[in-house]
Design a protein around this motif. Structure first.
Motif, PDB file in Angstrom:
ATOM      1  N   SER A 233       0.842  -1.191   0.000  1.00  0.00           N
ATOM      2  CA  SER A 233       0.000   0.000   0.000  1.00  0.00           C
ATOM      3  C   SER A 233       0.880   1.244   0.000  1.00  0.00           C
ATOM      4  O   SER A 233       1.853   1.325   0.753  1.00  0.00           O
ATOM      5  N   GLN A 234       0.533   2.218  -0.812  1.00  0.00           N
ATOM      6  CA  GLN A 234       1.319   3.442  -0.908  1.00  0.00           C
ATOM      7  C   GLN A 234       0.386   4.643  -0.743  1.00  0.00           C
ATOM      8  O   GLN A 234      -0.733   4.665  -1.243  1.00  0.00           O
ATOM      9  N   HIS A 235       0.896   5.643  -0.033  1.00  0.00           N
ATOM     10  CA  HIS A 235       0.070   6.821   0.255  1.00  0.00           C
ATOM     11  C   HIS A 235       0.932   8.066   0.314  1.00  0.00           C
ATOM     12  O   HIS A 235       2.042   8.011   0.860  1.00  0.00           O
ATOM     13  N   PRO A 236       0.523   9.201  -0.227  1.00  0.00           N
ATOM     14  CA  PRO A 236      -0.737   9.417  -0.950  1.00  0.00           C
ATOM     15  C   PRO A 236      -0.622   8.940  -2.392  1.00  0.00           C
ATOM     16  O   PRO A 236       0.471   8.688  -2.874  1.00  0.00           O
ATOM     17  N   SER A 237      -1.736   8.861  -3.071  1.00  0.00           N
ATOM     18  CA  SER A 237      -1.701   8.443  -4.467  1.00  0.00           C
ATOM     19  C   SER A 237      -1.420   9.629  -5.384  1.00  0.00           C
ATOM     20  O   SER A 237      -0.965   9.456  -6.514  1.00  0.00           O
ATOM     21  N   ARG A 238      -1.712  10.803  -4.859  1.00  0.00           N
ATOM     22  CA  ARG A 238      -1.527  11.983  -5.689  1.00  0.00           C
ATOM     23  C   ARG A 238      -1.198  13.155  -4.776  1.00  0.00           C
ATOM     24  O   ARG A 238      -1.799  13.305  -3.722  1.00  0.00           O
ATOM     25  N   VAL A 239      -0.234  13.967  -5.169  1.00  0.00           N
ATOM     26  CA  VAL A 239       0.084  15.147  -4.363  1.00  0.00           C
ATOM     27  C   VAL A 239       0.570  16.261  -5.267  1.00  0.00           C
ATOM     28  O   VAL A 239       1.342  16.020  -6.206  1.00  0.00           O
ATOM     29  N   ILE A 240       0.088  17.442  -4.971  1.00  0.00           N
ATOM     30  CA  ILE A 240       0.535  18.647  -5.682  1.00  0.00           C
ATOM     31  C   ILE A 240       1.146  19.562  -4.640  1.00  0.00           C
ATOM     32  O   ILE A 240       0.512  19.839  -3.611  1.00  0.00           O
ATOM     33  N   CYS A 241       2.354  20.002  -4.865  1.00  0.00           N
ATOM     34  CA  CYS A 241       2.996  20.853  -3.870  1.00  0.00           C
ATOM     35  C   CYS A 241       3.723  21.991  -4.564  1.00  0.00           C
ATOM     36  O   CYS A 241       3.979  21.953  -5.773  1.00  0.00           O
ATOM     37  N   LYS A 242       4.058  22.967  -3.784  1.00  0.00           N
ATOM     38  CA  LYS A 242       4.772  24.127  -4.328  1.00  0.00           C
ATOM     39  C   LYS A 242       6.276  23.873  -4.296  1.00  0.00           C
ATOM     40  O   LYS A 242       6.783  23.156  -3.421  1.00  0.00           O
ATOM     41  N   SER A 243       6.954  24.491  -5.214  1.00  0.00           N
ATOM     42  CA  SER A 243       8.401  24.369  -5.291  1.00  0.00           C
ATOM     43  C   SER A 243       9.035  24.795  -3.969  1.00  0.00           C
ATOM     44  O   SER A 243       8.648  25.800  -3.366  1.00  0.00           O
ATOM     45  N   GLY A 244       9.969  23.999  -3.487  1.00  0.00           N
ATOM     46  CA  GLY A 244      10.654  24.313  -2.249  1.00  0.00           C
ATOM     47  C   GLY A 244      10.129  23.583  -1.032  1.00  0.00           C
ATOM     48  O   GLY A 244      10.793  23.543   0.008  1.00  0.00           O
ATOM     49  N   THR A 245       8.962  22.985  -1.165  1.00  0.00           N
ATOM     50  CA  THR A 245       8.398  22.244  -0.032  1.00  0.00           C
ATOM     51  C   THR A 245       8.852  20.792  -0.085  1.00  0.00           C
ATOM     52  O   THR A 245       9.434  20.331  -1.065  1.00  0.00           O
ATOM     53  N   SER A 246       8.573  20.073   1.009  1.00  0.00           N
ATOM     54  CA  SER A 246       8.939  18.656   1.076  1.00  0.00           C
ATOM     55  C   SER A 246       7.698  17.790   1.079  1.00  0.00           C
ATOM     56  O   SER A 246       6.646  18.194   1.587  1.00  0.00           O
ATOM     57  N   VAL A 247       7.823  16.626   0.531  1.00  0.00           N
ATOM     58  CA  VAL A 247       6.698  15.701   0.434  1.00  0.00           C
ATOM     59  C   VAL A 247       7.123  14.335   0.944  1.00  0.00           C
ATOM     60  O   VAL A 247       8.185  13.837   0.561  1.00  0.00           O
ATOM     61  N   LYS A 248       6.300  13.743   1.787  1.00  0.00           N
ATOM     62  CA  LYS A 248       6.600  12.412   2.314  1.00  0.00           C
ATOM     63  C   LYS A 248       5.643  11.406   1.705  1.00  0.00           C
ATOM     64  O   LYS A 248       4.427  11.603   1.690  1.00  0.00           O
ATOM     65  N   ILE A 249       6.204  10.289   1.250  1.00  0.00           N
ATOM     66  CA  ILE A 249       5.409   9.203   0.661  1.00  0.00           C
ATOM     67  C   ILE A 249       5.625   7.960   1.514  1.00  0.00           C
ATOM     68  O   ILE A 249       6.762   7.621   1.850  1.00  0.00           O
ATOM     69  N   GLU A 250       4.532   7.285   1.862  1.00  0.00           N
ATOM     70  CA  GLU A 250       4.618   6.084   2.689  1.00  0.00           C
ATOM     71  C   GLU A 250       4.369   4.829   1.869  1.00  0.00           C
ATOM     72  O   GLU A 250       3.525   4.808   0.980  1.00  0.00           O
ATOM     73  N   CYS A 251       5.072   3.794   2.226  1.00  0.00           N
ATOM     74  CA  CYS A 251       4.911   2.504   1.562  1.00  0.00           C
ATOM     75  C   CYS A 251       4.825   1.425   2.627  1.00  0.00           C
ATOM     76  O   CYS A 251       5.723   1.301   3.465  1.00  0.00           O
ATOM     77  N   ARG A 252       3.751   0.651   2.595  1.00  0.00           N
ATOM     78  CA  ARG A 252       3.548  -0.393   3.595  1.00  0.00           C
ATOM     79  C   ARG A 252       3.344  -1.751   2.935  1.00  0.00           C
ATOM     80  O   ARG A 252       2.603  -1.876   1.966  1.00  0.00           O
TER      81      ARG A 252
ATOM     82  N   THR B 278      11.003  10.801   1.425  1.00  0.00           N
ATOM     83  CA  THR B 278      10.716  12.223   1.516  1.00  0.00           C
ATOM     84  C   THR B 278      11.483  12.950   0.429  1.00  0.00           C
ATOM     85  O   THR B 278      12.719  12.859   0.370  1.00  0.00           O
ATOM     86  N   VAL B 279      10.752  13.628  -0.418  1.00  0.00           N
ATOM     87  CA  VAL B 279      11.365  14.463  -1.445  1.00  0.00           C
ATOM     88  C   VAL B 279      11.538  15.846  -0.828  1.00  0.00           C
ATOM     89  O   VAL B 279      10.549  16.537  -0.550  1.00  0.00           O
ATOM     90  N   THR B 280      12.765  16.225  -0.577  1.00  0.00           N
ATOM     91  CA  THR B 280      13.009  17.497   0.106  1.00  0.00           C
ATOM     92  C   THR B 280      13.228  18.618  -0.911  1.00  0.00           C
ATOM     93  O   THR B 280      13.753  18.396  -2.002  1.00  0.00           O
ATOM     94  N   SER B 281      12.780  19.806  -0.543  1.00  0.00           N
ATOM     95  CA  SER B 281      12.932  20.982  -1.400  1.00  0.00           C
ATOM     96  C   SER B 281      12.604  20.631  -2.855  1.00  0.00           C
ATOM     97  O   SER B 281      13.442  20.737  -3.755  1.00  0.00           O
ATOM     98  N   ALA B 282      11.377  20.199  -3.037  1.00  0.00           N
ATOM     99  CA  ALA B 282      10.966  19.708  -4.359  1.00  0.00           C
ATOM    100  C   ALA B 282      10.999  20.812  -5.408  1.00  0.00           C
ATOM    101  O   ALA B 282      10.706  21.975  -5.131  1.00  0.00           O
ATOM    102  N   HIS B 283      11.366  20.408  -6.607  1.00  0.00           N
ATOM    103  CA  HIS B 283      11.377  21.317  -7.757  1.00  0.00           C
ATOM    104  C   HIS B 283      10.516  20.723  -8.866  1.00  0.00           C
ATOM    105  O   HIS B 283      10.248  19.513  -8.863  1.00  0.00           O
TER     106      HIS B 283
END
Lengths: 115, 111
Positions: free
Chosen positions: A5-24, A80-85
């Motif tokens: 299982s992976q979460h989230p399935s979809r994410v939109i973020c602004k440049s410079g922010t970080s995004v965490k994705i989980e995999c179980r 975690t994708v840090t400082s996303a571009h």
């Protein structure tokens, strides 16, 4: 049913922010999980191997400080994708297998869009 | 040479026809081989493992040719629902858990 299982399935973020994705892994314990990335019309490219209780192993060309991987338990790995571009926009997919000879099972993927 | 190579296609095949794909791999030490199916914007799903003796699952047959270092997938009596991208996957070498994927072969079944 899904075994990974992976979460989230979809994410939109602004440049410079970080995004965490989980995999179980749901039905088995996975000492090793794999993180792939897929750009449109291209194949899956292995980014890193996530090892429970130790540091991840990154493929050549993948920045470990940008793509932080934590494998805190036998059923959970996070990326975690840090400082996303915008160029990080892609389809990120985790996978796991019960043993080294069994096939990989994939999570449903996370479509990341960085604006 | 790429570790795993596939003809990207597209293959446009009429419904009911038989279609075959090949996938070549460069490392002779590879031990595990798989075919995955990937629908548009979805994750890959395991179609079948490929064994030395060849294996069949309904309309799908997979073969391994170690001498020539390729695996094949045959789809008989193709259905519209078979339209997808088919990815082959090979482990890098003996005891290595990492799988390397081909770029995939796109198949479209035409009514």
């Amino acid at each position: 049913g899904a075994v990974v299982s992976q979460h989230p399935s979809r994410v939109i973020c602004k440049s410079g922010t970080s995004v965490k994705i989980e995999c179980r892994s749901l039905d088995f314990q996975a000492t090793t999980m794999f993180w792939y990335r897929q750009f449109p019309k291209q194949s899956l490219m292995l980014m890193a191997t996530s090892n429970e209780g130790s540091k991840a192993t990154y493929e050549q060309g993948v920045e470990k400080d940008k793509f932080l991987i934590n494998h805190a338990s036998l059923t959970l790995s996070t990326l975690t994708v840090t400082s996303a571009h915008p160029e990080d926009s892609s389809f990120y997919i985790c996978s796991a297998r019960g043993s080294q000879w069994s096939p990989l099972h994939f999570g449903n993927g996370t479509r990341l869009t960085v604006t | 040479r790429k570790e795993v190579e596939q003809d990207p296609g597209p293959f446009n095949v009429p419904e009911g026809a038989t279609v075959a794909f090949n996938c070549t791999y460069s490392n002779s030490a590879s031990q595990s081989f798989f075919w995955y199916r990937q629908d548009c914007r979805k994750e890959p799903k395991l179609l079948m493992s490929v064994y030395s003796s060849g294996n069949e699952d309904g309309r799908f047959t997979a073969q391994l040719n170690r001498a020539s270092q390729y695996i094949s997938l045959l789809i008989r009596d193709s259905k519209l629902s078979d339209s997808a991208t088919y990815l082959c996957a090979v482990n890098r070498d003996f005891g290595n858990e990492k799988l390397t994927f081909g770029t995939g072969t796109r198949l479209t079944i035409i009514p």
